[in-house]
Design an enzyme around this catalytic site. Structure first.
Site, PDB file in Angstrom:
ATOM      1  N   GLY A 111       0.806  -1.222   0.000  1.00 28.06           N
ATOM      2  CA  GLY A 111       0.000   0.000   0.000  1.00 28.06           C
ATOM      3  C   GLY A 111       0.837   1.270   0.000  1.00 28.06           C
ATOM      4  N   VAL A 157       3.637  -3.000  15.541  1.00 33.97           N
ATOM      5  CA  VAL A 157       3.536  -1.760  16.328  1.00 33.97           C
ATOM      6  C   VAL A 157       2.736  -1.951  17.622  1.00 33.97           C
ATOM      7  CG1 VAL A 157       3.766  -0.341  14.242  1.00 33.97           C
ATOM      8  CG2 VAL A 157       1.475  -0.831  15.144  1.00 33.97           C
ATOM      9  N   SER A 211      -5.683  10.770   8.522  1.00 33.47           N
ATOM     10  CA  SER A 211      -6.699  10.771   7.457  1.00 33.47           C
ATOM     11  C   SER A 211      -7.595  11.974   7.660  1.00 33.47           C
ATOM     12  CB  SER A 211      -7.534   9.498   7.530  1.00 33.47           C
ATOM     13  OG  SER A 211      -8.637   9.624   6.658  1.00 33.47           O
ATOM     14  N   TYR A 257     -12.288   3.771  13.394  1.00 30.41           N
ATOM     15  CA  TYR A 257     -11.201   4.230  12.510  1.00 30.41           C
ATOM     16  C   TYR A 257     -11.091   5.757  12.476  1.00 30.41           C
ATOM     17  CZ  TYR A 257      -8.340   5.034   8.369  1.00 30.41           C
ATOM     18  OH  TYR A 257      -7.359   5.474   7.508  1.00 30.41           O
ATOM     19  N   LYS A 294      -8.090   8.418  14.125  1.00 31.65           N
ATOM     20  CA  LYS A 294      -7.258   9.407  13.432  1.00 31.65           C
ATOM     21  C   LYS A 294      -7.411  10.789  14.087  1.00 31.65           C
ATOM     22  CE  LYS A 294      -5.466   6.587  10.358  1.00 31.65           C
ATOM     23  NZ  LYS A 294      -4.030   6.218  10.390  1.00 31.65           N
ATOM     24  N   ASP A 321      -5.548  -2.197   0.140  1.00 26.58           N
ATOM     25  CA  ASP A 321      -6.253  -3.230   0.905  1.00 26.58           C
ATOM     26  C   ASP A 321      -7.177  -2.621   1.967  1.00 26.58           C
ATOM     27  OD1 ASP A 321      -5.878  -5.784   0.108  1.00 26.58           O
ATOM     28  OD2 ASP A 321      -4.072  -6.140   1.316  1.00 26.58           O
TER      29      ASP A 321
HETATM   30  N1  LIG Z   1      -5.911   4.089   1.607  1.00 22.03           N
HETATM   31  C1  LIG Z   1      -6.533   5.242   1.881  1.00 22.03           C
HETATM   32  O1  LIG Z   1      -7.427   5.705   1.151  1.00 22.03           O
HETATM   33  C2  LIG Z   1      -6.138   6.024   3.109  1.00 22.03           C
HETATM   34  C3  LIG Z   1      -6.806   7.242   3.343  1.00 22.03           C
HETATM   35  C4  LIG Z   1      -6.458   8.003   4.452  1.00 22.03           C
HETATM   36  C5  LIG Z   1      -5.449   7.550   5.294  1.00 22.03           C
HETATM   37  N2  LIG Z   1      -4.821   6.357   5.047  1.00 22.03           N
HETATM   38  C6  LIG Z   1      -3.767   5.951   5.978  1.00 22.03           C
HETATM   39  O2  LIG Z   1      -2.590   5.644   5.254  1.00 22.03           O
HETATM   40  C7  LIG Z   1      -1.844   4.626   5.936  1.00 22.03           C
HETATM   41  C8  LIG Z   1      -1.548   3.467   5.001  1.00 22.03           C
HETATM   42  O3  LIG Z   1      -2.768   2.882   4.623  1.00 22.03           O
HETATM   43  P1  LIG Z   1      -2.937   1.900   3.368  1.00 22.03           P
HETATM   44  O4  LIG Z   1      -4.151   2.348   2.662  1.00 22.03           O
HETATM   45  O5  LIG Z   1      -1.656   1.754   2.638  1.00 22.03           O
HETATM   46  O6  LIG Z   1      -3.311   0.535   4.139  1.00 22.03           O
HETATM   47  P2  LIG Z   1      -2.931  -0.976   3.867  1.00 22.03           P
HETATM   48  O7  LIG Z   1      -2.665  -1.239   2.424  1.00 22.03           O
HETATM   49  O8  LIG Z   1      -3.972  -1.775   4.560  1.00 22.03           O
HETATM   50  O9  LIG Z   1      -1.537  -1.124   4.640  1.00 22.03           O
HETATM   51  C9  LIG Z   1      -1.483  -1.013   6.027  1.00 22.03           C
HETATM   52  C10 LIG Z   1      -0.110  -1.435   6.477  1.00 22.03           C
HETATM   53  O10 LIG Z   1      -0.085  -1.382   7.918  1.00 22.03           O
HETATM   54  C11 LIG Z   1       0.428  -2.613   8.380  1.00 22.03           C
HETATM   55  N3  LIG Z   1       0.016  -2.924   9.740  1.00 22.03           N
HETATM   56  C12 LIG Z   1      -1.234  -3.039  10.248  1.00 22.03           C
HETATM   57  N4  LIG Z   1      -1.181  -3.372  11.553  1.00 22.03           N
HETATM   58  C13 LIG Z   1       0.142  -3.456  11.870  1.00 22.03           C
HETATM   59  C14 LIG Z   1       0.846  -3.774  13.051  1.00 22.03           C
HETATM   60  N5  LIG Z   1       0.218  -4.083  14.200  1.00 22.03           N
HETATM   61  N6  LIG Z   1       2.201  -3.727  13.034  1.00 22.03           N
HETATM   62  C15 LIG Z   1       2.861  -3.430  11.878  1.00 22.03           C
HETATM   63  N7  LIG Z   1       2.248  -3.163  10.715  1.00 22.03           N
HETATM   64  C16 LIG Z   1       0.902  -3.180  10.717  1.00 22.03           C
HETATM   65  C17 LIG Z   1      -0.046  -3.646   7.356  1.00 22.03           C
HETATM   66  O11 LIG Z   1       0.697  -4.851   7.478  1.00 22.03           O
HETATM   67  P3  LIG Z   1       0.076  -6.304   7.118  1.00 22.03           P
HETATM   68  O12 LIG Z   1       0.274  -6.493   5.645  1.00 22.03           O
HETATM   69  O13 LIG Z   1       0.908  -7.226   7.950  1.00 22.03           O
HETATM   70  O14 LIG Z   1      -1.363  -6.283   7.522  1.00 22.03           O
HETATM   71  C18 LIG Z   1       0.243  -2.875   6.078  1.00 22.03           C
HETATM   72  O15 LIG Z   1       1.601  -2.956   5.763  1.00 22.03           O
HETATM   73  C19 LIG Z   1      -2.686   4.252   7.152  1.00 22.03           C
HETATM   74  O16 LIG Z   1      -2.247   4.985   8.277  1.00 22.03           O
HETATM   75  C20 LIG Z   1      -4.083   4.683   6.748  1.00 22.03           C
HETATM   76  O17 LIG Z   1      -4.922   4.932   7.858  1.00 22.03           O
HETATM   77  C21 LIG Z   1      -5.156   5.590   3.986  1.00 22.03           C
END
Ligand SMILES: NC(=O)c1ccc[n+]([C@@H]2O[C@H](COP(=O)([O-])OP(=O)(O)OC[C@H]3O[C@@H](n4cnc5c(N)ncnc54)[C@H](OP(=O)(O)O)[C@@H]3O)[C@@H](O)[C@H]2O)c1
Length: 241
Positions: free
Chosen positions: A15, A62, A142, A164, A168, A200
């Site tokens: 991601g 984490v 977010s 969620y 944030k 994801d």
């Molecule tokens: N996607 C969006 O539209 C969006 C919008 C606003 C903010 N965000 C923020 O952007 C950031 C990245 O999100 P993303 O969309 O890239 O999500 P993602 O694809 O679900 O990736 C999340 C990552 O966090 C890891 N993770 C979760 N729990 C963990 C733990 N206990 N220890 C270590 N790693 C852990 C996951 O590892 P695993 O593979 O092992 O699960 C994965 O590598 C997040 O903070 C999210 O809230 C995303």
């Protein structure tokens, strides 16, 4: 100690976190790929290295004190300091997630990862960050955590979310408190929103690419010494709290 900039990105195996690691690697930095699963971490490191990045794996859950302490030891042994920490790892806790029906376990797990996880990692890394000439901490937040946006009439605010979105908001509040405590240091700490990206986290429904989402983290990771601290930003500029 190496002159190469040293960064750690949590949740960097996929991601937006993966793209943040790729972007920082493209700057010539040495990038720690923080990830809890051995296979996913090593395959991400491999991919980043084949693209020319100086990436190394950092086993990191984490939510686990021992794992986070071991990650800090690994970086200390490898680099002796840390210049940039990107707290990117997060979970949604699963949807739907309405306040009237939410399971307390979902609340706890989401806050444990998205807020306490950030505090746990940040505090473990702070001694290493304090050794840097220009330390930066980026908390991936977010815009759904913005109470101003959540309550703006007619605004697109995402699904109702008991855990969620409030996690944030909590993270933003914690970021402000860190900035206050660290205001007499050279550490800049800010929250960033990547926008709605296909990952994801949202079943790949986002409209931006993870690479586009990584841009704000890279910007906040590379702020000049007179850059902002204690702020909340996306690509368009400051986001209201
Ligand atoms: N996607 C969006 O539209 C969006 C919008 C606003 C903010 N965000 C923020 O952007 C950031 C990245 O999100 P993303 O969309 O890239 O999500 P993602 O694809 O679900 O990736 C999340 C990552 O966090 C890891 N993770 C979760 N729990 C963990 C733990 N206990 N220890 C270590 N790693 C852990 C996951 O590892 P695993 O593979 O092992 O699960 C994965 O590598 C997040 O903070 C999210 O809230 C995303």
């Amino acid at each position: 100690m190496s002159e190469q900039t040293i960064a750690l990105v949590t949740g960097a195996n996929k991601g937006i976190g993966f793209e943040i690691a790729a972007g920082l690697g493209a700057l010539g930095w040495s990038v720690g790929v923080g990830a809890r699963d051995d296979e996913r971490r090593e395959s991400a490191v491999e991919k980043l290295r084949s693209a020319g990045a100086d990436a190394f794996g950092v086993p990191l859950d984490v939510t686990d004190d021992a794992s986070v302490a071991a990650a800090a030891r690994l970086i200390e042994e490898r680099a002796g300091r840390l210049d940039v920490l990107v707290n990117n790892a997060a979970i949604t806790g699963g949807m739907p997630q309405t306040p009237t029906t939410v399971d307390p376990g979902t609340m706890r797990a989401t806050v444990e990862t998205n807020v306490i996880g950030v505090i746990r990692v940040t505090n473990a890394m702070l001694p290493l960050l304090r050794r840097s000439a220009s330390p930066r901490i980026v908390n991936m937040s977010s815009s759904v955590g913005s109470l101003t946006r959540q309550t703006a009439p007619g605004a697109e605010t995402g699904p109702i979310s008991a855990a969620y979105a409030p996690s944030k908001t909590f993270l933003n509040a914690v970021t402000v408190q860190y900035a206050k405590e660290l205001s007499d240091t050279n550490i800049l700490i800010n929250a960033g929103c990547p926008g709605f990206c296909a990952t994801d986290l949202n079943g790949f429904r986002g409209v931006r690419t993870p690479e586009q989402g990584a841009a704000i983290a890279i910007k906040l990771a590379t702020l000049p010494d007179d850059g902002p601290t204690g702020g909340f930003f996306d690509d368009a500029g400051p986001i209201p709290w």
